[in-house]
Design a protein around this motif. Structure first.
Motif, PDB file in Angstrom:
ATOM      1  N   GLN A 510      67.178 118.728 121.616  1.00 52.56           N
ATOM      2  CA  GLN A 510      66.976 119.485 122.842  1.00 52.56           C
ATOM      3  C   GLN A 510      67.920 120.684 122.924  1.00 52.56           C
ATOM      4  OE1 GLN A 510      67.347 116.771 126.122  1.00 52.56           O
ATOM      5  NE2 GLN A 510      65.220 116.110 125.964  1.00 52.56           N
ATOM      6  N   CYS A 511      67.361 121.779 123.412  1.00 53.80           N
ATOM      7  CA  CYS A 511      68.155 122.947 123.767  1.00 53.80           C
ATOM      8  C   CYS A 511      68.274 122.945 125.283  1.00 53.80           C
ATOM      9  CB  CYS A 511      67.469 124.221 123.276  1.00 53.80           C
ATOM     10  SG  CYS A 511      68.256 125.733 123.847  1.00 53.80           S
ATOM     11  N   LYS A 512      69.439 122.849 125.833  1.00 54.96           N
ATOM     12  CA  LYS A 512      69.610 122.599 127.264  1.00 54.96           C
ATOM     13  C   LYS A 512      69.200 123.769 128.157  1.00 54.96           C
ATOM     14  CE  LYS A 512      73.129 119.038 126.865  1.00 54.96           C
ATOM     15  NZ  LYS A 512      74.474 118.566 127.283  1.00 54.96           N
ATOM     16  N   GLN A 513      68.768 124.860 127.539  1.00 56.85           N
ATOM     17  CA  GLN A 513      68.359 125.989 128.357  1.00 56.85           C
ATOM     18  C   GLN A 513      66.911 125.877 128.842  1.00 56.85           C
ATOM     19  OE1 GLN A 513      70.616 128.275 129.291  1.00 56.85           O
ATOM     20  NE2 GLN A 513      71.962 126.827 128.224  1.00 56.85           N
ATOM     21  N   VAL A 514      66.130 124.963 128.295  1.00 53.74           N
ATOM     22  CA  VAL A 514      64.712 124.869 128.646  1.00 53.74           C
ATOM     23  C   VAL A 514      64.330 123.425 128.929  1.00 53.74           C
ATOM     24  CG1 VAL A 514      64.014 126.936 127.395  1.00 53.74           C
ATOM     25  CG2 VAL A 514      64.073 124.744 126.223  1.00 53.74           C
ATOM     26  N   GLY A 515      63.135 123.266 129.484  1.00 47.11           N
ATOM     27  CA  GLY A 515      62.665 121.950 129.893  1.00 47.11           C
ATOM     28  C   GLY A 515      62.009 121.145 128.812  1.00 47.11           C
ATOM     29  N   GLY A 516      61.564 121.653 127.803  1.00 49.76           N
ATOM     30  CA  GLY A 516      61.345 121.234 126.487  1.00 49.76           C
ATOM     31  C   GLY A 516      60.171 120.463 125.990  1.00 49.76           C
ATOM     32  N   ASP A 517      60.483 119.724 124.922  1.00 49.79           N
ATOM     33  CA  ASP A 517      59.464 119.076 124.095  1.00 49.79           C
ATOM     34  C   ASP A 517      59.252 117.628 124.503  1.00 49.79           C
ATOM     35  OD1 ASP A 517      59.538 121.446 122.812  1.00 49.79           O
ATOM     36  OD2 ASP A 517      60.379 120.700 120.934  1.00 49.79           O
ATOM     37  N   TYR A 518      58.056 117.169 124.174  1.00 46.60           N
ATOM     38  CA  TYR A 518      57.703 115.791 124.483  1.00 46.60           C
ATOM     39  C   TYR A 518      56.827 115.247 123.355  1.00 46.60           C
ATOM     40  CZ  TYR A 518      54.713 112.137 126.515  1.00 46.60           C
ATOM     41  OH  TYR A 518      54.001 110.986 126.737  1.00 46.60           O
ATOM     42  N   TYR A 519      57.120 114.025 122.932  1.00 55.25           N
ATOM     43  CA  TYR A 519      56.226 113.340 121.997  1.00 55.25           C
ATOM     44  C   TYR A 519      56.126 111.879 122.412  1.00 55.25           C
ATOM     45  CZ  TYR A 519      60.243 111.186 119.603  1.00 55.25           C
ATOM     46  OH  TYR A 519      61.357 110.464 119.306  1.00 55.25           O
ATOM     47  N   ASP A 520      55.058 111.225 121.971  1.00 52.92           N
ATOM     48  CA  ASP A 520      54.855 109.835 122.401  1.00 52.92           C
ATOM     49  C   ASP A 520      53.929 109.123 121.425  1.00 52.92           C
ATOM     50  OD1 ASP A 520      54.312 108.416 125.740  1.00 52.92           O
ATOM     51  OD2 ASP A 520      55.258 107.617 123.933  1.00 52.92           O
ATOM     52  N   LEU A 524      46.794 101.701 121.851  1.00 54.36           N
ATOM     53  CA  LEU A 524      45.466 101.600 122.458  1.00 54.36           C
ATOM     54  C   LEU A 524      44.851 100.232 122.233  1.00 54.36           C
ATOM     55  CD1 LEU A 524      44.094 105.110 121.444  1.00 54.36           C
ATOM     56  CD2 LEU A 524      45.312 104.448 123.529  1.00 54.36           C
ATOM     57  N   ASP A 525      44.926  99.722 121.021  1.00 51.07           N
ATOM     58  CA  ASP A 525      44.545  98.347 120.710  1.00 51.07           C
ATOM     59  C   ASP A 525      45.260  97.973 119.413  1.00 51.07           C
ATOM     60  OD1 ASP A 525      41.222  99.467 119.751  1.00 51.07           O
ATOM     61  OD2 ASP A 525      43.035  99.349 118.537  1.00 51.07           O
ATOM     62  N   GLU A 526      44.884  96.872 118.795  1.00 53.44           N
ATOM     63  CA  GLU A 526      45.645  96.387 117.647  1.00 53.44           C
ATOM     64  C   GLU A 526      45.546  97.313 116.434  1.00 53.44           C
ATOM     65  OE1 GLU A 526      44.099  92.795 115.935  1.00 53.44           O
ATOM     66  OE2 GLU A 526      42.219  93.053 116.920  1.00 53.44           O
ATOM     67  N   ASN A 527      44.534  98.199 116.402  1.00 48.00           N
ATOM     68  CA  ASN A 527      44.349  99.067 115.252  1.00 48.00           C
ATOM     69  C   ASN A 527      44.553 100.549 115.564  1.00 48.00           C
ATOM     70  OD1 ASN A 527      43.588  96.925 113.503  1.00 48.00           O
ATOM     71  ND2 ASN A 527      41.554  96.914 114.414  1.00 48.00           N
ATOM     72  N   ARG A 528      44.596 100.929 116.839  1.00 48.58           N
ATOM     73  CA  ARG A 528      44.622 102.348 117.186  1.00 48.58           C
ATOM     74  C   ARG A 528      45.861 102.716 117.997  1.00 48.58           C
ATOM     75  NH1 ARG A 528      38.569 103.438 119.315  1.00 48.58           N
ATOM     76  NH2 ARG A 528      38.968 101.464 120.349  1.00 48.58           N
ATOM     77  N   TRP A 529      46.384 103.895 117.673  1.00 41.88           N
ATOM     78  CA  TRP A 529      47.551 104.444 118.370  1.00 41.88           C
ATOM     79  C   TRP A 529      47.261 105.888 118.753  1.00 41.88           C
ATOM     80  CZ3 TRP A 529      52.394 102.325 119.553  1.00 41.88           C
ATOM     81  CH2 TRP A 529      52.602 101.019 119.095  1.00 41.88           C
ATOM     82  N   GLY A 530      47.592 106.257 119.984  1.00 39.46           N
ATOM     83  CA  GLY A 530      47.565 107.653 120.392  1.00 39.46           C
ATOM     84  C   GLY A 530      48.883 108.300 120.016  1.00 39.46           C
ATOM     85  N   ILE A 531      48.818 109.478 119.407  1.00 37.18           N
ATOM     86  CA  ILE A 531      50.022 110.204 118.977  1.00 37.18           C
ATOM     87  C   ILE A 531      49.956 111.593 119.584  1.00 37.18           C
ATOM     88  CG2 ILE A 531      51.294 111.123 117.004  1.00 37.18           C
ATOM     89  CD1 ILE A 531      50.139 108.848 115.321  1.00 37.18           C
ATOM     90  N   THR A 532      51.017 111.985 120.291  1.00 38.27           N
ATOM     91  CA  THR A 532      50.996 113.289 120.963  1.00 38.27           C
ATOM     92  C   THR A 532      52.326 114.003 120.800  1.00 38.27           C
ATOM     93  OG1 THR A 532      50.481 114.414 123.033  1.00 38.27           O
ATOM     94  CG2 THR A 532      51.755 112.394 123.205  1.00 38.27           C
ATOM     95  N   VAL A 533      52.231 115.340 120.698  1.00 38.84           N
ATOM     96  CA  VAL A 533      53.398 116.221 120.738  1.00 38.84           C
ATOM     97  C   VAL A 533      53.046 117.338 121.705  1.00 38.84           C
ATOM     98  CG1 VAL A 533      54.770 117.893 119.467  1.00 38.84           C
ATOM     99  CG2 VAL A 533      54.257 115.697 118.436  1.00 38.84           C
ATOM    100  N   ALA A 534      53.968 117.655 122.625  1.00 37.03           N
ATOM    101  CA  ALA A 534      53.698 118.674 123.632  1.00 37.03           C
ATOM    102  C   ALA A 534      54.933 119.537 123.840  1.00 37.03           C
ATOM    103  CB  ALA A 534      53.280 118.028 124.952  1.00 37.03           C
ATOM    104  N   ASP A 535      54.690 120.732 124.361  1.00 35.45           N
ATOM    105  CA  ASP A 535      55.769 121.663 124.682  1.00 35.45           C
ATOM    106  C   ASP A 535      55.544 122.125 126.118  1.00 35.45           C
ATOM    107  OD1 ASP A 535      57.798 123.466 124.761  1.00 35.45           O
ATOM    108  OD2 ASP A 535      57.211 124.571 122.975  1.00 35.45           O
ATOM    109  N   ILE A 536      56.484 121.777 127.016  1.00 40.40           N
ATOM    110  CA  ILE A 536      56.343 122.061 128.446  1.00 40.40           C
ATOM    111  C   ILE A 536      56.869 123.466 128.748  1.00 40.40           C
ATOM    112  CG2 ILE A 536      56.817 121.214 130.769  1.00 40.40           C
ATOM    113  CD1 ILE A 536      55.401 119.186 128.943  1.00 40.40           C
ATOM    114  N   ALA A 537      56.085 124.241 129.496  1.00 37.81           N
ATOM    115  CA  ALA A 537      56.537 125.572 129.901  1.00 37.81           C
ATOM    116  C   ALA A 537      57.524 125.445 131.063  1.00 37.81           C
ATOM    117  CB  ALA A 537      55.344 126.426 130.324  1.00 37.81           C
ATOM    118  N   GLY A 538      58.571 126.293 131.082  1.00 39.47           N
ATOM    119  CA  GLY A 538      59.539 126.271 132.172  1.00 39.47           C
ATOM    120  C   GLY A 538      60.799 125.509 131.800  1.00 39.47           C
ATOM    121  N   LYS A 539      61.626 125.266 132.800  1.00 37.64           N
ATOM    122  CA  LYS A 539      62.879 124.560 132.550  1.00 37.64           C
ATOM    123  C   LYS A 539      63.330 123.837 133.810  1.00 37.64           C
ATOM    124  CE  LYS A 539      65.382 128.887 133.390  1.00 37.64           C
ATOM    125  NZ  LYS A 539      66.346 129.857 132.836  1.00 37.64           N
ATOM    126  N   GLY A 540      64.342 123.001 133.656  1.00 34.30           N
ATOM    127  CA  GLY A 540      64.917 122.292 134.790  1.00 34.30           C
ATOM    128  C   GLY A 540      64.039 121.178 135.325  1.00 34.30           C
TER     129      GLY A 540
END
Length: 716
Positions: A510-520, A524-540
């Motif tokens: 993390q760069c503390k100047q911005v509100g930043g990145d998110y991944y998760d 979903l079930d025993e065989n499936r996983w949701g994978i996400t990466v996001a970049d949030i606009a703004g800060k604080g």
């Protein structure tokens, strides 16, 4: 003189209606297309260009045009056949329509009786199409059936979501609605029609030994019965699923149409009334063919209305739940939402306190939250928390029976009860929500869906509120950016999931100047996983709240819609409604099916991840649409990749690709590729580490201006 010769085709449909087609010098064409002389648009086994009848040297000759299912004269398949007076002709497997060759005269016509019957059925059909309210349609159908068949009484059953047939309406000739107990029927007849999917007529019970001894027949003194299935025709495509196409076969001759039985109509008469005839059955079948479409459309409209109500409710709920991070206020909102939307008398929210081995029960009294403590094994909520299953008790007897076995005193005031578990983003049970005493009748399947959908939003909102409360209590943060960084840190997973045949790792700086990145990683079930990466606009704090909102929405929608495009479409709509102007995020969301070895994805304005194939080929995952939250009603595309051993998928944010060096150069995609190529044989952890080290070395002497996130998925 052969040109002057005339003959006729006599065509009689399944309901006894007859028409004639005159044959002469011009060829007569037969097929499914409307431009033919004789067309069968709804007969799936009649080919588009099936056959012709031509006049040659004074004889009418029937010629098959290489049809798929053949042409028959007197049940013998032919290629070319000279027709003689009285020949019976069949095209394909069309057994319901009878066709005769006649050389005498145009002797067949509509009788006045047939004309009046057709007129009456058309009038009924018009009336049925005037309403799309299911209860009204069912009543009109049954009243019409009793009028045209002169039956004493009748009833309609419809197939439910569970696949079973359920009683919907019963009426008599006086238009009285009969209860289930008043309307006793022949179960044997119903079972036979359900099993075979074919109409059944019992002209006189005495002629059917297998029915004559049945108790219901004897008790009701029934004489004559008819039962007809309600069917709708679907046309399918082998490649595209269900769709409305008018083609009977594919290139291999596979039939692409099928009948769906959506219910049945049953009528009967007692000894004092007439016996039903084949004409009565033909009339009933003709009427049911119209009625089935009206009923089917009415149910579609009803389902759409329910779906719209659920969606509207969830949108409103999402707005309210995202309006506060105060835990007490949030609990109050959840309880009020459950009570109001399920039309119940009261709701209770149970939260687990594992350390103290109790459940904290939250209720509303006098407009304020009151809390009481209960043992983990007490009552319905204790059972739900223990087993993680929905419990729906539909009457007071069921409630009393259940409570008597769960260490809880009898409560005579509970007439119906619905309770289901609350789960956090990792699927762990954190409590239960219980609602009692629906205003009218028991809680049904729609109530269960409503409460379950609400609970997903509620669980995540509670979890985020509790996380925020923890952070504020522990650190007493004074600066907005520090609060934001802490919230974001709690939203990120502690570690990547362990999946057989896959090596996964992610890191974020993390760069503390911005509100930043998110991944998760979303199970979903025993065989499936949701994978996400996001970049949030703004800060604080605003960016942290948007990240919290995005996570809650993604987690909830991913459990409802497994398709990435559908998840992001719904997420965009909710983020747009619940965030202020110019608040948005770039989001990449994919679904990994570890068993099928596929990766389905959609990209909402995010840096395209890169796929390095085992053979050295590179691919960018850019299929998708606009960023999330900026514009409503956006359309998103999705794609599905087949993964093979040795393939590597790299997800990243612009903190990696747009990192700057002292010469004002960007690190860029090519440097990411070359670094990945150099370390492709290492583990996911090592690849992430090497990529980050390469970016850090490149930035040396410069301050980082953005968060950096890397996520590596390696197929073993």
């Amino acid at each position: 003189m052969s040109e002057e010769r005339r003959a006729y085709l006599i065509i009689e449909d399944a309901h006894g209606f007859r028409r004639t087609v005159e044959l002469g010098p011009e060829p007569c064409t037969i097929g499914r297309r409307s431009q033919h002389t004789v067309s069968f648009p709804s007969e799936s086994t009649v080919s588009r260009n099936h056959a012709t009848i031509v006049l040659e040297e004074g004889n009418f000759i029937l010629c098959d045009q290489e049809s798929t299912f053949g042409t028959y004269v007197n049940d013998q398949q032919i290629k070319n056949q000279t027709l003689v007076n009285g020949d019976e002709i069949r095209f394909g497997k069309c057994h319901t329509t009878k066709i005769f060759f006649n050389e005498e005269s145009k002797i067949f016509y509509f009788s006045s009786e047939n004309f009046e019957l057709m007129k009456k059925i058309l009038q009924i059909s018009k009336a049925l199409n005037s309403s799309l309210v299911l209860d009204q349609v069912l009543q009109m159908v049954l009243d019409a059936v009793l009028v045209v068949t002169l039956a004493e009484r009748g009833f309609i059953m419809l197939k439910g979501e569970d696949g079973a047939f359920h009683h919907e309406i019963a009426r008599n000739t006086r238009k009285d609605t009969l209860s289930t107990t008043d309307f006793q029927i022949s179960d044997s007849v119903i079972d036979e029609v359900q099993k075979t999917g074919r109409s059944l007529i019992i002209r006189d019970i005495k002629d059917y030994s297998w029915l004559e001894t049945k108790d219901s027949i004897i008790a009701l003194e029934l004489r004559s019965i008819m039962c007809v299935p309600l069917k709708v025709i679907h046309f399918t495509s082998a490649s595209a699923g269900e769709t409305l196409i008018f083609s009977d076969t594919d290139s291999r001759g596979t039939v692409l149409s099928y009948d769906e039985i959506i219910g049945l109509v049953y009528v009967d008469n007692r000894v004092s009334n007439k016996s039903f005839t084949q004409i009565d059955l033909d009339i009933l079948e003709a009427l049911c063919s119209h009625a089935a479409i009206s009923i089917y459309n009415s149910r579609l409209i009803l389902d759409l209305a329910k779906s719209e109500k659920l969606s509207t409710t969830l949108v409103d709920a999402s707005k309210m739940l995202n309006s506060t991070l105060d835990l007490n206020e949030l609990l109050k909102i959840i309880i009020e939402l459950a009570t109001r939307n399920l039309d119940a008398a009261k709701s209770t929210l149970y939260l687990l306190d594992i350390d103290k081995e109790i459940m904290r029960a939250q209720t509303i009294e006098g407009g304020q939250i009151t809390e009481s403590h209960h043992p983990l094994d007490r009552g319905v909520a204790g059972e739900v928390v223990s087993k993680g299953q929905i419990i729906n008790l539909k009457d007071q007897a069921s409630v009393q029976s259940f409570l008597s076995t769960t260490n809880r005193a009898d409560d005579q005031t509970i007439s119906s009860l619905l309770c289901l578990p609350l789960k956090d983003k990792l699927g762990r049970i954190i409590g239960a929500i219980e609602t009692i005493n629906k205003t009218e009748g028991p809680f049904d399947i729609e109530d269960e869906k409503m409460l379950e959908a609400l609970s997903i939003h509620a669980s995540l909102a509670i979890e985020n509120a509790m996380l925020l409360k923890e952070v504020l209590e522990k650190r007493k943060l004074e600066q907005e950016l520090e609060v934001a960084a802490e919230i974001q840190g709690t939203l990120l997973p502690e570690h990547a999931p362990t999946i057989d045949q896959y090596d996964i790792h992610a890191l974020t700086v993390q760069c503390k100047q911005v509100g930043g990145d998110y991944y998760d990683f979303i199970p979903l079930d025993e065989n499936r996983w949701g994978i996400t990466v996001a970049d949030i606009a703004g800060k604080g704090i605003p960016a942290a709240l948007l990240m919290s909102n995005l996570q809650a929405t993604l987690q909830a929608r991913a459990q409802v819609d497994f398709g990435p495009a559908a998840v992001i479409t719904a997420t965009n709509h909710l983020i747009f409604l619940n965030s202020t102007a110019n608040k948005y995020a770039t989001v990449f969301y994919g679904v990994l099916d570890s068993q099928q070895r596929t990766f389905s994805f959609t990209n909402a304005g995010h840096n395209p991840p890169i796929l390095r194939r085992s053979d050295g080929e590179w691919q960018e995952l850019s299929c998708g649409g606009m960023v999330v939250g900026l514009f409503d009603k956006q359309h998103y595309e999705q794609n599905t990749l087949e993964l093979k051993p040795g393939d590597i998928v790299l997800l990243f944010t612009d903190g990696a690709s747009e990192a700057m060096n002292i010469d004002n150069e960007e690190f860029g995609l090519e440097r990411l590729k070359s670094t990945l190529e150099a370390h492709k044989d290492q583990t996911a952890v090592q690849i992430c580490s090497q990529l980050y080290q390469a970016v850090e070395d490149f930035e040396k002497g410069m301050d980082r201006h953005d968060d950096l996130t890397l996520l590596v998925l390696k197929v073993l």
